[in-house]
Design a protein around this motif. Structure first.
Motif, mmCIF file in Angstrom:
data_model
loop_
_atom_site.group_PDB
_atom_site.id
_atom_site.type_symbol
_atom_site.label_atom_id
_atom_site.label_comp_id
_atom_site.label_asym_id
_atom_site.label_seq_id
_atom_site.Cartn_x
_atom_site.Cartn_y
_atom_site.Cartn_z
ATOM 1 N N GLY A 111 0.818 -1.210 0.000
ATOM 2 C CA GLY A 111 0.000 0.000 0.000
ATOM 3 C C GLY A 111 0.850 1.257 0.000
ATOM 4 N N PHE A 112 1.856 1.272 0.845
ATOM 5 C CA PHE A 112 2.757 2.427 0.895
ATOM 6 C C PHE A 112 3.637 2.498 -0.359
ATOM 7 N N ALA A 113 4.139 1.343 -0.776
ATOM 8 C CA ALA A 113 5.024 1.310 -1.944
ATOM 9 C C ALA A 113 4.279 1.710 -3.223
ATOM 10 N N ALA A 114 3.037 1.283 -3.364
ATOM 11 C CA ALA A 114 2.259 1.611 -4.564
ATOM 12 C C ALA A 114 1.875 3.085 -4.601
ATOM 13 N N ALA A 115 1.916 3.759 -3.465
ATOM 14 C CA ALA A 115 1.610 5.197 -3.436
ATOM 15 C C ALA A 115 2.805 6.036 -3.890
ATOM 16 N N ALA A 116 4.017 5.525 -3.739
ATOM 17 C CA ALA A 116 5.225 6.289 -4.066
ATOM 18 C C ALA A 116 5.260 6.772 -5.520
ATOM 19 N N PRO A 117 4.906 5.932 -6.508
ATOM 20 C CA PRO A 117 4.907 6.452 -7.883
ATOM 21 C C PRO A 117 3.925 7.602 -8.094
ATOM 22 N N TRP A 118 2.821 7.587 -7.380
ATOM 23 C CA TRP A 118 1.820 8.654 -7.527
ATOM 24 C C TRP A 118 2.323 9.966 -6.939
#
Length: 186
Positions: free
Chosen positions: A24-31
């Motif tokens: 969840g945290f990692a997938a937010a980084a690209p955004w």
């Protein structure tokens, strides 16, 4: 964009073995990266125009650079040794894509001028066709050859898109529609 919206979270879970919480945290980084790059590229593009650069230099070259960056870093992210490095590289890849996002919208205004809404509609029509095909394309590649090939395929798409930017320059508007030239008047 849809790769990062639909497939990167699953990639982080399946291929990188992240927990749901970590993903969840990692997938937010690209955004976060793309939000920042859109703001930066908009400012940079406008400042280049103010300093006398032509629209091709201020818009198209930035889009090409962003797409090349996206393609190279997306491929590198798929090949990264650790999940953390993969997240960093994927974030930078999406950040690079932000430069082409900004350029796409401004070039629609540059070439469309008084008909910018029509140019935007045409751009979005083709973009939505790509968005409809992207999940299928990705899942086929994942099933055939795994996640690395799927991300490599998407990387190749970014590089092809970079090359396509050279086909149209925002410094020259297209000819007016036939109706405005008086060809369809009866």
């Amino acid at each position: 964009i849809f790769l990062f919206l639909t497939w990167v979270p699953l990639y982080l879970l399946e291929a990188r073995g992240m927990s749901l919480n970590a993903m969840g945290f990692a997938a937010a980084a690209p955004w976060v990266a793309v939000c920042l790059s859109v703001l930066i590229s908009g400012r940079l593009s406008d400042s280049l125009i103010v300093r006398g650069k032509n629209r091709f230099q201020a818009r198209s070259i930035m889009a090409v650079a962003g797409l090349v960056c996206c393609g190279v870093l997306l491929y590198s992210g798929a090949r990264a040794a650790t999940p953390g490095m993969s997240v960093i590289l994927l974030s930078l890849a999406f950040g690079g894509l932000g430069f082409s996002i900004t350029a796409s919208w401004t070039v629609c205004q540059d070439i469309g001028r008084g008909h910018a809404a029509g140019v935007v509609a045409w751009m979005q029509t083709w973009a939505n066709m790509g968005r409809a095909c992207a999940p299928l394309f990705t899942v086929v590649l994942v099933e055939w050859n795994g996640w690395a090939s799927a991300l490599a395929g998407r990387s190749l798409q970014a590089l092809v898109a970079a090359a396509l930017w050279f086909l149209r320059t925002p410094d020259r508007a297209p000819p007016p529609p036939a109706r405005q030239r008086g060809l369809l008047d009866t």
